[in-house]
Design an enzyme around this catalytic site. Sequence first.
Site, PDB file in Angstrom:
ATOM      1  N   ARG A  83       0.840  -1.205   0.000  1.00  0.00           N
ATOM      2  CA  ARG A  83       0.000   0.000   0.000  1.00  0.00           C
ATOM      3  C   ARG A  83       0.872   1.251   0.000  1.00  0.00           C
ATOM      4  O   ARG A  83       0.540   2.246  -0.649  1.00  0.00           O
ATOM      5  CB  ARG A  83      -0.948  -0.014   1.209  1.00  0.00           C
ATOM      6  N   LYS A 185      -2.583   6.642   1.266  1.00  0.00           N
ATOM      7  CA  LYS A 185      -2.456   7.057   2.669  1.00  0.00           C
ATOM      8  C   LYS A 185      -1.550   8.284   2.713  1.00  0.00           C
ATOM      9  O   LYS A 185      -0.418   8.236   3.205  1.00  0.00           O
ATOM     10  CB  LYS A 185      -1.907   5.895   3.493  1.00  0.00           C
ATOM     11  N   GLU A 221     -16.111   6.130   5.159  1.00  0.00           N
ATOM     12  CA  GLU A 221     -15.163   5.770   6.213  1.00  0.00           C
ATOM     13  C   GLU A 221     -15.646   6.291   7.557  1.00  0.00           C
ATOM     14  O   GLU A 221     -16.469   7.211   7.634  1.00  0.00           O
ATOM     15  CB  GLU A 221     -13.796   6.396   5.932  1.00  0.00           C
TER      16      GLU A 221
HETATM   17  N1  PLP Z   1      -9.158   4.407   6.765  1.00  0.00           N
HETATM   18  C1  PLP Z   1      -8.303   5.391   7.070  1.00  0.00           C
HETATM   19  C2  PLP Z   1      -8.602   6.758   6.575  1.00  0.00           C
HETATM   20  C3  PLP Z   1      -7.150   5.114   7.828  1.00  0.00           C
HETATM   21  O1  PLP Z   1      -6.301   6.081   8.139  1.00  0.00           O
HETATM   22  C4  PLP Z   1      -6.917   3.798   8.268  1.00  0.00           C
HETATM   23  C5  PLP Z   1      -5.717   3.476   9.032  1.00  0.00           C
HETATM   24  O2  PLP Z   1      -4.769   2.970   8.556  1.00  0.00           O
HETATM   25  C6  PLP Z   1      -7.842   2.805   7.922  1.00  0.00           C
HETATM   26  C7  PLP Z   1      -8.946   3.143   7.185  1.00  0.00           C
HETATM   27  C8  PLP Z   1      -7.618   1.388   8.339  1.00  0.00           C
HETATM   28  O3  PLP Z   1      -6.626   0.791   7.555  1.00  0.00           O
HETATM   29  P1  PLP Z   1      -5.763  -0.394   8.117  1.00  0.00           P
HETATM   30  O4  PLP Z   1      -6.693  -1.443   8.528  1.00  0.00           O
HETATM   31  O5  PLP Z   1      -4.911  -0.818   6.971  1.00  0.00           O
HETATM   32  O6  PLP Z   1      -4.968   0.147   9.248  1.00  0.00           O
HETATM   33  C1  COI Z   2      -3.818   3.459  11.498  1.00  0.00           C
HETATM   34  O1  COI Z   2      -4.773   2.791  11.900  1.00  0.00           O
HETATM   35  O2  COI Z   2      -2.686   2.969  11.359  1.00  0.00           O
HETATM   36  C2  COI Z   2      -3.975   4.852  11.144  1.00  0.00           C
HETATM   37  O3  COI Z   2      -3.250   5.294  10.309  1.00  0.00           O
HETATM   38  C3  COI Z   2      -5.003   5.619  11.827  1.00  0.00           C
HETATM   39  C4  COI Z   2      -4.580   6.960  12.361  1.00  0.00           C
HETATM   40  C5  COI Z   2      -3.710   6.903  13.562  1.00  0.00           C
HETATM   41  C6  COI Z   2      -4.091   7.907  11.329  1.00  0.00           C
END
Ligand code: PLP
Ligand code: COI
Length: 340
Positions: A83, A185, A221
Amino acid sequence: MAELQNIKWSELGFSYIKTDLRYISIWEDGKWDDGKLVEDNKLHISEASTGLHYGQQCFEGLKAYRTKDGKIQLFRPDQNAKRMQQSCDRIRMAAPSVEKFIDACRQVVKANESWVPPYGSGATLYIRPFVFGCGDTIGVKPAPRYIFSVFCMPVGPYFKGGMTPVNFATTGFDRAAPSGTGQAKVGGNYAASLMPHEEAAEKGFADCIYLDPSTHTKIEEVGAANFFGITKDNKFITPSSPSILPSITKYSLLHVAKEYMKMETEESDVLIDNLEIFKEAGACGTAAVITPIGGVQHNDKFHIFHSETEVGPVTQELYETLVGIQLGDVEAPEGWIVEV
Ligand code: PLP
Ligand code: COI
């Protein structure tokens, strides 16, 4: 096992703590250097860095977990590496290879072993890799130099209370445009989220829920986490959209629901005016883990899912299976766990 820091692990929230060592690597003239661990948590960069002016920056978030027998393991770091490559590509940055990314995370966790919370404490080690453009650039163009760095800190729950339901409110703001950078991200999405987050918090909600930026009729989200709902006929549904961050936790839960819990799963639209189809709902992400959603405020309507105080049984089982895999208590699908 290294002697652990003297910390009240179970009282940790989600805050910065300076740990011993961090990794830093520099890209210049078409290649990354070997990278090294450093003590200094300050960066010395040009005032004309693209990461400071034009948002040429992205980050990742993953965790290291202490198992019952004291080992330390990472959860699906290859997915974060991939990612990060996609985020870097979207904003024209050099990206570390999957191998370099995982090696950097392992080095940082090993070097900060005393900060990895003990098994059963409810805390974990949060790892924050990031890349940004630096060097002397004033035109809007990709930087001549990139820094890839990884640091870490022990954390507790992101939303207060962890596995206790919290309430959210929809916002009229968008964190990303329909064909913008929502899938990446990148820092800009998070800058855009600060005002709607604050507005929701001022009204007593844990965070805001973003609706799709084209029509504002579908859930996208939940703050910095993805949304899932369990329908009254026990289907796991999570939104599908090009402006959502593809959550690794969400894809892991889709697998857990289907393969471990034998549920039907679906990535499809979740209409904000049709929440009645769900008996339970939650937010999921690395930081959020699974946070049960008590209720959602949308305009003048407040919809309660399972309960504002009790966790629903399906959400509880999803949580126990996911966290069980992360902690090494439940057998993981092949390739999900990387030992440090
Ligand atoms: N959506 C957003 C905007 C986020 O910042 C995150 C955090 O990483 C997620 C979703 C969840 O993603 P992940 O499960 O890969 O941490
Ligand atoms: C994560 O879950 O890793 C995120 O990036 C969420 C937040 C702390 C920005």
